[in-house]
Design a protein around this motif. Structure first.
Motif, mmCIF file in Angstrom:
data_model
loop_
_atom_site.group_PDB
_atom_site.id
_atom_site.type_symbol
_atom_site.label_atom_id
_atom_site.label_comp_id
_atom_site.label_asym_id
_atom_site.label_seq_id
_atom_site.Cartn_x
_atom_site.Cartn_y
_atom_site.Cartn_z
ATOM 1 N N GLY A 1 0.589 -1.283 0.210
ATOM 2 C CA GLY A 1 -0.034 -0.195 -0.005
ATOM 3 C C GLY A 1 0.438 1.481 -0.123
ATOM 4 O O GLY A 1 2.397 1.407 -0.856
ATOM 5 N N TYR A 2 0.368 1.997 0.869
ATOM 6 C CA TYR A 2 0.937 3.855 0.663
ATOM 7 C C TYR A 2 1.250 4.023 1.882
ATOM 8 O O TYR A 2 0.294 3.464 2.977
ATOM 9 C CB TYR A 2 -0.097 4.260 -0.349
ATOM 10 C CG TYR A 2 0.151 4.044 -1.566
ATOM 11 C CD1 TYR A 2 0.558 5.016 -2.553
ATOM 12 C CD2 TYR A 2 -0.698 3.589 -2.154
ATOM 13 C CE1 TYR A 2 1.169 4.898 -3.896
ATOM 14 C CE2 TYR A 2 -0.720 3.594 -3.240
ATOM 15 C CZ TYR A 2 -0.270 3.976 -4.587
ATOM 16 O OH TYR A 2 0.230 3.792 -5.925
ATOM 17 N N PHE A 3 2.060 4.766 2.092
ATOM 18 C CA PHE A 3 2.493 5.276 3.456
ATOM 19 C C PHE A 3 2.574 7.263 3.030
ATOM 20 O O PHE A 3 3.403 7.658 1.696
ATOM 21 C CB PHE A 3 3.801 4.768 4.118
ATOM 22 C CG PHE A 3 5.329 5.001 3.628
ATOM 23 C CD1 PHE A 3 6.330 5.400 4.311
ATOM 24 C CD2 PHE A 3 5.273 4.166 2.592
ATOM 25 C CE1 PHE A 3 7.731 6.454 3.179
ATOM 26 C CE2 PHE A 3 6.096 4.093 1.750
ATOM 27 C CZ PHE A 3 6.962 4.989 2.316
ATOM 28 N N VAL A 4 3.328 7.779 3.726
ATOM 29 C CA VAL A 4 4.032 9.200 3.967
ATOM 30 C C VAL A 4 4.840 9.589 4.796
ATOM 31 O O VAL A 4 4.730 8.750 5.808
ATOM 32 C CB VAL A 4 2.465 10.223 3.992
ATOM 33 C CG1 VAL A 4 1.471 10.150 3.530
ATOM 34 C CG2 VAL A 4 1.819 10.244 5.336
ATOM 35 N N VAL A 5 5.917 10.155 4.298
ATOM 36 C CA VAL A 5 6.878 10.385 4.907
ATOM 37 C C VAL A 5 6.887 12.367 4.582
ATOM 38 O O VAL A 5 6.883 12.848 3.369
ATOM 39 C CB VAL A 5 8.211 10.346 4.414
ATOM 40 C CG1 VAL A 5 8.631 10.020 2.661
ATOM 41 C CG2 VAL A 5 9.222 10.367 5.558
ATOM 42 N N ALA A 6 7.300 12.705 6.099
ATOM 43 C CA ALA A 6 7.902 14.481 5.479
ATOM 44 C C ALA A 6 9.370 14.374 6.827
ATOM 45 O O ALA A 6 9.808 14.229 7.372
ATOM 46 C CB ALA A 6 6.944 14.711 6.796
ATOM 47 N N VAL A 7 10.255 15.422 5.267
ATOM 48 C CA VAL A 7 11.354 14.988 5.437
ATOM 49 C C VAL A 7 11.668 16.738 5.370
ATOM 50 O O VAL A 7 11.417 17.189 4.035
ATOM 51 C CB VAL A 7 12.126 14.631 4.617
ATOM 52 C CG1 VAL A 7 14.115 14.722 4.835
ATOM 53 C CG2 VAL A 7 12.234 13.115 4.888
ATOM 54 N N LEU A 8 12.373 17.824 5.936
ATOM 55 C CA LEU A 8 12.332 18.934 5.631
ATOM 56 C C LEU A 8 13.115 19.410 5.333
ATOM 57 O O LEU A 8 13.567 20.971 5.501
ATOM 58 C CB LEU A 8 11.252 19.803 6.446
ATOM 59 C CG LEU A 8 10.415 21.148 6.460
ATOM 60 C CD1 LEU A 8 9.911 21.757 4.526
ATOM 61 C CD2 LEU A 8 9.609 21.811 7.239
ATOM 62 N N ASN A 9 14.293 19.287 6.208
ATOM 63 C CA ASN A 9 15.690 19.963 6.602
ATOM 64 C C ASN A 9 16.836 18.908 6.220
ATOM 65 O O ASN A 9 16.631 17.528 5.510
ATOM 66 C CB ASN A 9 16.041 20.251 7.426
ATOM 67 C CG ASN A 9 15.430 19.397 8.847
ATOM 68 O OD1 ASN A 9 16.324 17.917 8.837
ATOM 69 N ND2 ASN A 9 14.283 19.496 9.815
ATOM 70 N N ASN A 10 17.892 18.964 5.918
ATOM 71 C CA ASN A 10 19.322 18.571 5.951
ATOM 72 C C ASN A 10 19.431 17.327 6.440
ATOM 73 O O ASN A 10 19.525 16.389 6.320
ATOM 74 C CB ASN A 10 20.332 19.549 5.257
ATOM 75 C CG ASN A 10 20.598 20.409 3.794
ATOM 76 O OD1 ASN A 10 19.027 19.407 2.625
ATOM 77 N ND2 ASN A 10 21.061 20.804 3.504
#
Length: 414
Positions: free
Chosen positions: A250-259
Protein backbone atom coordinates in the motif's frame (compact mmCIF):
# COMPACT_ATOMS: atom_id res chain seq x y z
CA UNK A 1 -25.04 36.77 30.40
CA UNK A 2 -27.97 34.63 31.43
CA UNK A 3 -27.99 32.91 34.79
CA UNK A 4 -26.62 29.38 34.88
CA UNK A 5 -28.17 26.78 37.14
CA UNK A 6 -25.11 24.56 37.52
CA UNK A 7 -22.78 24.57 40.50
CA UNK A 8 -19.64 26.66 39.88
CA UNK A 9 -17.42 23.62 40.29
CA UNK A 10 -19.13 21.79 37.45
CA UNK A 11 -19.74 24.68 35.07
CA UNK A 12 -18.36 24.48 31.54
CA UNK A 13 -16.50 27.43 29.94
CA UNK A 14 -19.62 28.93 28.32
CA UNK A 15 -22.22 28.06 30.94
CA UNK A 16 -24.53 31.04 31.30
CA UNK A 17 -24.20 32.12 27.65
CA UNK A 18 -27.52 31.92 25.80
CA UNK A 19 -27.46 31.54 22.01
CA UNK A 20 -30.43 31.80 19.65
CA UNK A 21 -29.55 30.07 16.39
CA UNK A 22 -31.30 30.62 13.04
CA UNK A 23 -29.07 28.33 10.99
CA UNK A 24 -29.30 25.28 8.75
CA UNK A 25 -27.13 22.77 6.90
CA UNK A 26 -23.43 22.87 8.00
CA UNK A 27 -21.56 26.16 8.42
CA UNK A 28 -23.99 27.94 10.78
CA UNK A 29 -24.84 24.84 12.82
CA UNK A 30 -21.10 24.12 13.20
CA UNK A 31 -20.63 27.46 14.95
CA UNK A 32 -23.57 26.76 17.27
CA UNK A 33 -22.33 23.22 17.87
CA UNK A 34 -18.93 24.46 19.05
CA UNK A 35 -20.53 26.95 21.43
CA UNK A 36 -22.95 24.28 22.73
CA UNK A 37 -20.11 21.81 23.27
CA UNK A 38 -18.46 24.38 25.53
CA UNK A 39 -21.57 24.78 27.67
CA UNK A 40 -23.60 27.52 25.98
CA UNK A 41 -27.36 27.06 25.93
CA UNK A 42 -28.13 26.95 22.21
CA UNK A 43 -31.78 27.36 21.21
CA UNK A 44 -32.12 26.35 17.58
CA UNK A 45 -35.07 28.04 15.87
CA UNK A 46 -36.33 25.82 13.04
CA UNK A 47 -39.05 26.40 10.43
CA UNK A 48 -42.06 24.05 10.52
CA UNK A 49 -40.36 21.72 8.01
CA UNK A 50 -37.14 21.68 10.06
CA UNK A 51 -33.49 22.11 9.12
CA UNK A 52 -32.85 20.60 5.66
CA UNK A 53 -30.13 18.41 7.18
CA UNK A 54 -32.76 16.38 9.03
CA UNK A 55 -33.65 14.87 5.64
CA UNK A 56 -30.07 14.12 4.50
CA UNK A 57 -28.53 10.71 5.20
CA UNK A 58 -26.98 8.55 6.37
CA UNK A 59 -29.87 7.58 8.65
CA UNK A 60 -30.12 5.41 11.75
CA UNK A 61 -33.59 4.62 13.14
CA UNK A 62 -34.94 7.31 10.83
CA UNK A 63 -32.62 10.04 12.17
CA UNK A 64 -29.87 11.80 10.21
CA UNK A 65 -26.36 11.14 11.44
CA UNK A 66 -25.22 14.40 9.86
CA UNK A 67 -27.91 16.39 11.66
CA UNK A 68 -26.95 14.76 14.96
CA UNK A 69 -23.28 15.58 14.46
CA UNK A 70 -23.90 19.26 13.68
CA UNK A 71 -26.63 19.86 16.26
CA UNK A 72 -25.63 17.95 19.36
CA UNK A 73 -26.23 19.63 22.72
CA UNK A 74 -28.90 22.00 21.32
CA UNK A 75 -32.61 22.62 21.93
CA UNK A 76 -35.10 22.80 19.06
CA UNK A 77 -37.92 25.35 18.92
CA UNK A 78 -40.21 25.48 15.87
CA UNK A 79 -41.28 29.04 14.97
CA UNK A 80 -42.66 30.22 11.65
CA UNK A 81 -40.80 33.49 11.05
CA UNK A 82 -43.19 34.37 8.22
CA UNK A 83 -46.02 34.49 10.74
CA UNK A 84 -46.44 37.82 12.58
CA UNK A 85 -46.79 36.18 15.99
CA UNK A 86 -43.88 33.88 15.24
CA UNK A 87 -41.67 36.85 14.37
CA UNK A 88 -42.55 38.54 17.67
CA UNK A 89 -41.71 35.36 19.61
CA UNK A 90 -38.32 35.11 17.89
CA UNK A 91 -37.54 38.76 18.56
CA UNK A 92 -38.48 38.33 22.22
CA UNK A 93 -36.12 35.39 22.60
CA UNK A 94 -33.31 37.34 20.93
CA UNK A 95 -33.90 40.29 23.27
CA UNK A 96 -32.82 38.00 26.14
CA UNK A 97 -29.94 36.30 24.33
CA UNK A 98 -26.20 36.87 24.48
CA UNK A 99 -25.61 35.65 20.92
CA UNK A 100 -27.66 35.29 17.74
CA UNK A 101 -26.42 33.17 14.83
CA UNK A 102 -27.81 33.22 11.28
CA UNK A 103 -26.63 31.89 7.92
CA UNK A 104 -29.18 33.28 5.49
CA UNK A 105 -28.12 35.13 2.36
CA UNK A 106 -27.62 38.86 3.08
CA UNK A 107 -30.96 40.63 3.36
CA UNK A 108 -33.07 37.60 4.26
CA UNK A 109 -32.72 38.00 8.04
CA UNK A 110 -33.79 41.62 7.73
CA UNK A 111 -36.90 40.65 5.75
CA UNK A 112 -37.77 38.12 8.46
CA UNK A 113 -37.46 40.75 11.19
CA UNK A 114 -34.35 39.25 12.80
CA UNK A 115 -31.62 41.39 11.22
CA UNK A 116 -28.80 42.88 13.28
CA UNK A 117 -30.12 46.46 13.26
CA UNK A 118 -33.55 45.47 14.57
CA UNK A 119 -32.32 43.02 17.20
CA UNK A 120 -29.45 45.19 18.46
CA UNK A 121 -31.94 48.01 18.99
CA UNK A 122 -33.80 45.67 21.35
CA UNK A 123 -30.58 44.31 22.90
CA UNK A 124 -27.51 46.59 22.53
CA UNK A 125 -25.26 44.00 24.20
CA UNK A 126 -26.13 41.38 21.58
CA UNK A 127 -23.33 39.59 19.72
CA UNK A 128 -24.80 38.80 16.30
CA UNK A 129 -22.97 36.51 13.88
CA UNK A 130 -23.82 36.21 10.19
CA UNK A 131 -22.21 33.36 8.27
CA UNK A 132 -22.73 33.40 4.51
CA UNK A 133 -21.05 32.36 1.29
CA UNK A 134 -19.47 35.71 0.41
CA UNK A 135 -20.16 37.97 3.38
CA UNK A 136 -22.34 41.02 3.82
CA UNK A 137 -20.43 43.15 1.29
CA UNK A 138 -18.85 42.77 -2.13
CA UNK A 139 -20.15 42.04 -5.65
CA UNK A 140 -20.70 38.34 -4.92
CA UNK A 141 -22.47 38.80 -1.59
CA UNK A 142 -25.91 38.03 -3.04
CA UNK A 143 -24.88 34.58 -4.33
CA UNK A 144 -25.97 31.32 -2.70
CA UNK A 145 -23.09 29.06 -1.79
CA UNK A 146 -22.32 25.43 -1.07
CA UNK A 147 -19.00 23.97 -0.01
CA UNK A 148 -18.11 22.86 -3.55
CA UNK A 149 -18.69 26.39 -4.87
CA UNK A 150 -16.16 27.84 -2.43
CA UNK A 151 -13.61 25.08 -2.95
CA UNK A 152 -13.81 25.89 -6.65
CA UNK A 153 -13.64 29.68 -6.32
CA UNK A 154 -10.88 29.85 -3.68
CA UNK A 155 -8.25 27.81 -5.51
CA UNK A 156 -8.54 24.75 -3.27
CA UNK A 157 -9.72 22.39 -6.03
CA UNK A 158 -7.18 23.81 -8.45
CA UNK A 159 -4.24 22.73 -6.24
CA UNK A 160 -5.73 19.34 -5.32
CA UNK A 161 -5.17 16.27 -7.50
CA UNK A 162 -2.58 14.97 -9.95
CA UNK A 163 -0.65 17.44 -12.13
CA UNK A 164 -2.03 15.81 -15.30
CA UNK A 165 -5.53 15.25 -13.87
CA UNK A 166 -8.63 17.28 -13.20
CA UNK A 167 -9.03 19.71 -10.29
CA UNK A 168 -10.22 17.62 -7.35
CA UNK A 169 -12.71 18.22 -4.56
CA UNK A 170 -11.29 17.84 -1.04
CA UNK A 171 -12.95 14.82 0.55
CA UNK A 172 -15.23 16.61 3.03
CA UNK A 173 -17.07 19.92 3.46
CA UNK A 174 -13.97 21.77 4.55
CA UNK A 175 -15.15 25.27 3.57
CA UNK A 176 -18.35 24.80 5.59
CA UNK A 177 -16.47 23.51 8.62
CA UNK A 178 -13.78 26.18 8.69
CA UNK A 179 -16.39 28.94 8.26
CA UNK A 180 -18.26 27.67 11.32
CA UNK A 181 -14.99 27.47 13.22
CA UNK A 182 -14.01 31.05 12.35
CA UNK A 183 -17.52 32.19 13.28
CA UNK A 184 -17.23 30.60 16.73
CA UNK A 185 -13.85 32.30 17.19
CA UNK A 186 -15.42 35.63 16.20
CA UNK A 187 -18.29 35.16 18.65
CA UNK A 188 -15.92 34.34 21.51
CA UNK A 189 -13.75 37.39 20.74
CA UNK A 190 -16.86 39.60 20.66
CA UNK A 191 -18.09 38.19 23.98
CA UNK A 192 -14.70 38.86 25.56
CA UNK A 193 -14.73 42.45 24.27
CA UNK A 194 -18.28 42.89 25.57
CA UNK A 195 -17.05 42.08 29.07
CA UNK A 196 -14.93 45.26 28.84
CA UNK A 197 -17.26 47.56 26.91
CA UNK A 198 -20.76 46.27 27.60
CA UNK A 199 -21.51 46.56 23.88
CA UNK A 200 -22.32 43.89 21.33
CA UNK A 201 -21.27 43.79 17.70
CA UNK A 202 -22.03 42.26 14.31
CA UNK A 203 -19.66 39.42 13.35
CA UNK A 204 -19.56 38.97 9.55
CA UNK A 205 -18.02 35.68 8.35
CA UNK A 206 -17.79 34.67 4.69
CA UNK A 207 -17.00 31.17 3.49
CA UNK A 208 -14.92 32.81 0.73
CA UNK A 209 -12.74 34.65 3.26
CA UNK A 210 -12.51 31.69 5.64
CA UNK A 211 -11.49 29.21 2.93
CA UNK A 212 -8.75 31.50 1.63
CA UNK A 213 -7.55 32.02 5.22
CA UNK A 214 -7.45 28.26 5.72
CA UNK A 215 -5.04 27.83 2.79
CA UNK A 216 -2.36 29.95 4.48
CA UNK A 217 0.60 28.29 2.76
CA UNK A 218 -0.90 28.63 -0.68
CA UNK A 219 -1.80 32.28 -0.05
CA UNK A 220 1.70 33.00 1.29
CA UNK A 221 3.38 31.44 -1.76
CA UNK A 222 1.26 33.55 -4.11
CA UNK A 223 1.71 36.74 -2.06
CA UNK A 224 5.49 36.22 -2.12
CA UNK A 225 6.00 35.18 -5.73
CA UNK A 226 2.96 36.43 -7.61
CA UNK A 227 2.61 32.94 -9.10
CA UNK A 228 -0.43 30.75 -8.38
CA UNK A 229 0.54 27.31 -7.00
CA UNK A 230 -0.23 24.34 -9.24
CA UNK A 231 -1.31 20.76 -8.58
CA UNK A 232 1.57 18.50 -7.57
CA UNK A 233 -0.34 15.38 -6.55
CA UNK A 234 0.55 13.50 -3.36
CA UNK A 235 3.73 15.45 -2.66
CA UNK A 236 4.71 18.78 -1.15
CA UNK A 237 5.02 21.72 -3.52
CA UNK A 238 8.43 22.82 -2.23
CA UNK A 239 10.00 19.95 -0.25
CA UNK A 240 11.12 16.36 -0.91
CA UNK A 241 10.87 13.59 0.06
CA UNK A 242 7.59 14.88 1.44
CA UNK A 243 4.46 13.04 0.29
CA UNK A 244 2.94 9.62 -0.38
CA UNK A 245 5.10 6.69 -1.48
CA UNK A 246 4.40 3.10 -2.44
CA UNK A 247 5.24 0.21 -0.10
CA UNK A 248 4.84 -3.51 -0.77
CA UNK A 249 1.26 -3.55 0.54
CA UNK A 250 0.00 0.00 0.00
CA UNK A 251 1.02 3.59 0.60
CA UNK A 252 2.61 5.57 3.40
CA UNK A 253 3.56 9.22 3.84
CA UNK A 254 6.87 10.68 4.94
CA UNK A 255 7.88 14.28 5.70
CA UNK A 256 11.54 15.29 5.33
CA UNK A 257 11.96 19.04 5.53
CA UNK A 258 15.66 19.73 6.18
CA UNK A 259 19.15 18.38 5.51
CA UNK A 260 19.53 16.85 8.95
CA UNK A 261 16.42 14.72 8.46
CA UNK A 262 17.41 13.88 4.89
CA UNK A 263 20.80 12.55 5.99
CA UNK A 264 19.10 10.37 8.60
CA UNK A 265 16.50 9.26 6.04
CA UNK A 266 19.11 8.28 3.43
CA UNK A 267 21.01 6.24 6.01
CA UNK A 268 17.82 4.54 7.17
CA UNK A 269 16.82 3.36 3.69
CA UNK A 270 20.32 2.01 3.05
CA UNK A 271 21.29 4.65 0.46
CA UNK A 272 23.85 6.94 2.15
CA UNK A 273 25.23 7.94 -1.26
CA UNK A 274 22.20 10.19 -1.72
CA UNK A 275 23.60 12.56 0.92
CA UNK A 276 26.40 13.76 -1.34
CA UNK A 277 24.45 13.65 -4.60
CA UNK A 278 24.36 17.17 -6.13
CA UNK A 279 20.73 16.63 -7.16
CA UNK A 280 19.71 16.27 -3.53
CA UNK A 281 22.06 18.65 -1.76
CA UNK A 282 19.32 20.83 -0.26
CA UNK A 283 15.55 21.10 -0.07
CA UNK A 284 15.26 23.16 -3.26
CA UNK A 285 17.30 20.74 -5.39
CA UNK A 286 15.54 17.73 -3.92
CA UNK A 287 12.21 19.28 -4.90
CA UNK A 288 13.48 20.01 -8.45
CA UNK A 289 14.58 16.40 -8.78
CA UNK A 290 11.64 14.85 -6.93
CA UNK A 291 10.97 12.20 -9.62
CA UNK A 292 14.52 10.85 -9.43
CA UNK A 293 14.46 10.92 -5.63
CA UNK A 294 11.10 9.14 -5.60
CA UNK A 295 12.60 6.31 -7.65
CA UNK A 296 15.32 5.80 -5.03
CA UNK A 297 12.84 5.90 -2.16
CA UNK A 298 10.43 3.43 -3.75
CA UNK A 299 13.21 1.03 -4.80
CA UNK A 300 13.60 0.55 -1.03
CA UNK A 301 10.02 0.88 0.20
CA UNK A 302 8.46 -1.34 -2.51
CA UNK A 303 10.04 -4.43 -0.94
CA UNK A 304 8.92 -3.57 2.59
CA UNK A 305 5.47 -3.60 4.17
CA UNK A 306 3.90 -0.39 5.45
CA UNK A 307 4.43 -1.66 9.00
CA UNK A 308 8.13 -2.28 8.32
CA UNK A 309 8.56 1.14 6.71
CA UNK A 310 6.86 2.86 9.65
CA UNK A 311 8.87 0.96 12.22
CA UNK A 312 12.21 1.63 10.49
CA UNK A 313 11.69 5.35 9.97
CA UNK A 314 9.90 6.01 13.27
CA UNK A 315 12.78 4.45 15.18
CA UNK A 316 15.13 7.17 13.91
CA UNK A 317 12.71 10.06 14.32
CA UNK A 318 11.56 10.49 10.72
CA UNK A 319 7.93 11.75 10.49
CA UNK A 320 6.09 8.84 8.85
CA UNK A 321 2.58 7.39 8.88
CA UNK A 322 0.35 4.86 7.15
CA UNK A 323 -2.54 6.24 5.08
CA UNK A 324 -5.62 5.30 7.10
CA UNK A 325 -9.29 5.41 6.24
CA UNK A 326 -11.73 7.16 8.60
CA UNK A 327 -12.68 3.90 10.29
CA UNK A 328 -9.05 3.10 11.08
CA UNK A 329 -8.50 6.63 12.38
CA UNK A 330 -11.59 6.73 14.64
CA UNK A 331 -11.14 3.19 15.96
CA UNK A 332 -7.43 3.67 16.67
CA UNK A 333 -6.04 3.55 20.19
CA UNK A 334 -5.08 7.22 19.84
CA UNK A 335 -8.65 8.26 19.02
CA UNK A 336 -9.97 6.19 21.92
CA UNK A 337 -7.46 7.74 24.30
CA UNK A 338 -8.52 11.21 23.20
CA UNK A 339 -12.24 10.36 23.40
CA UNK A 340 -13.09 11.54 19.88
CA UNK A 341 -16.28 9.47 19.67
CA UNK A 342 -18.72 9.46 22.57
CA UNK A 343 -21.57 7.03 23.16
CA UNK A 344 -24.83 8.64 24.19
CA UNK A 345 -28.54 7.82 23.93
CA UNK A 346 -30.63 8.49 20.82
CA UNK A 347 -34.19 9.83 20.78
CA UNK A 348 -35.33 6.22 20.37
CA UNK A 349 -33.49 5.17 23.53
CA UNK A 350 -30.76 3.24 21.70
CA UNK A 351 -27.02 3.80 21.63
CA UNK A 352 -25.73 6.68 19.52
CA UNK A 353 -22.10 7.55 18.74
CA UNK A 354 -21.33 11.24 18.31
CA UNK A 355 -18.12 13.16 17.62
CA UNK A 356 -16.80 15.10 20.60
CA UNK A 357 -15.27 18.56 20.43
CA UNK A 358 -11.47 18.22 20.23
CA UNK A 359 -10.13 20.76 22.75
CA UNK A 360 -9.08 19.58 26.21
CA UNK A 361 -9.12 21.85 29.29
CA UNK A 362 -7.46 21.02 32.59
CA UNK A 363 -10.21 22.89 34.48
CA UNK A 364 -13.00 20.92 32.75
CA UNK A 365 -11.95 17.28 32.38
CA UNK A 366 -15.19 16.32 30.62
CA UNK A 367 -17.47 18.10 28.17
CA UNK A 368 -21.11 17.34 27.50
CA UNK A 369 -22.15 15.42 24.40
CA UNK A 370 -25.88 14.84 24.06
CA UNK A 371 -28.02 13.94 21.06
CA UNK A 372 -29.45 16.50 18.67
CA UNK A 373 -33.04 17.52 19.51
CA UNK A 374 -36.16 16.26 17.82
CA UNK A 375 -37.91 18.83 15.65
CA UNK A 376 -39.62 21.30 18.00
CA UNK A 377 -38.84 19.16 21.04
CA UNK A 378 -38.23 22.17 23.30
CA UNK A 379 -40.75 24.67 21.89
CA UNK A 380 -43.13 24.57 24.83
CA UNK A 381 -40.46 24.51 27.53
CA UNK A 382 -38.53 27.44 26.06
CA UNK A 383 -41.60 29.62 25.58
CA UNK A 384 -42.72 28.90 29.13
CA UNK A 385 -39.31 29.39 30.72
CA UNK A 386 -38.04 32.48 28.91
CA UNK A 387 -41.15 34.29 27.71
CA UNK A 388 -43.43 33.32 30.60
CA UNK A 389 -46.21 32.12 28.30
CA UNK A 390 -48.87 29.90 29.83
CA UNK A 391 -50.23 26.71 28.35
CA UNK A 392 -53.33 28.38 26.91
CA UNK A 393 -51.33 31.08 25.14
CA UNK A 394 -48.92 28.52 23.68
CA UNK A 395 -51.82 26.39 22.50
CA UNK A 396 -53.32 29.44 20.78
CA UNK A 397 -50.03 30.19 19.01
CA UNK A 398 -49.85 26.56 17.91
CA UNK A 399 -53.41 26.58 16.61
CA UNK A 400 -52.67 29.80 14.70
CA UNK A 401 -49.62 28.30 13.01
CA UNK A 402 -46.99 30.52 14.64
CA UNK A 403 -45.22 27.56 16.27
CA UNK A 404 -44.95 23.85 15.65
CA UNK A 405 -47.01 21.00 17.16
CA UNK A 406 -46.22 19.37 20.46
CA UNK A 407 -43.11 17.22 20.00
CA UNK A 408 -42.43 14.14 22.11
CA UNK A 409 -39.12 12.20 21.92
CA UNK A 410 -39.68 8.90 20.16
CA UNK A 411 -38.64 6.73 23.10
CA UNK A 412 -41.18 8.53 25.35
CA UNK A 413 -43.99 8.18 22.81
CA UNK A 414 -43.74 4.38 22.69
Amino acid sequence: MSTASLNTATRLPLDGVRVVEFTHMVMGPTCGMILADLGAEVIKIEPPAGDDYRAIGPFSAGESGLFHAMNRNKQSVVIDLKHDDGRVLAQSLCAQADVVLENFRPGVAERLGIGYAELSALNPALVYASVSGFGQTGPESHRPAYDIILQAMCGLMDVTGSPDGAPTLVGDSISDAVSGLFASWGVLAALLARERTGKGTHVDVAMFDATLSLTAGMVARYATTGVAPRRVGNRHASSAPFGAYRAKDGYFVVAVLNNRLFERFAQSIGQPELIGDARFIDDATRCENEAALRAYVESWSAVHSIAEVNARLSDVGIPVAPIQNISEALESEQARARGLLIETTSAHGGALRLPRQPVHFSAWPTMRTTRAPGLGEHTQAVLERYLGLDVARIAGLRDGGAIGPVAVPAHEAN
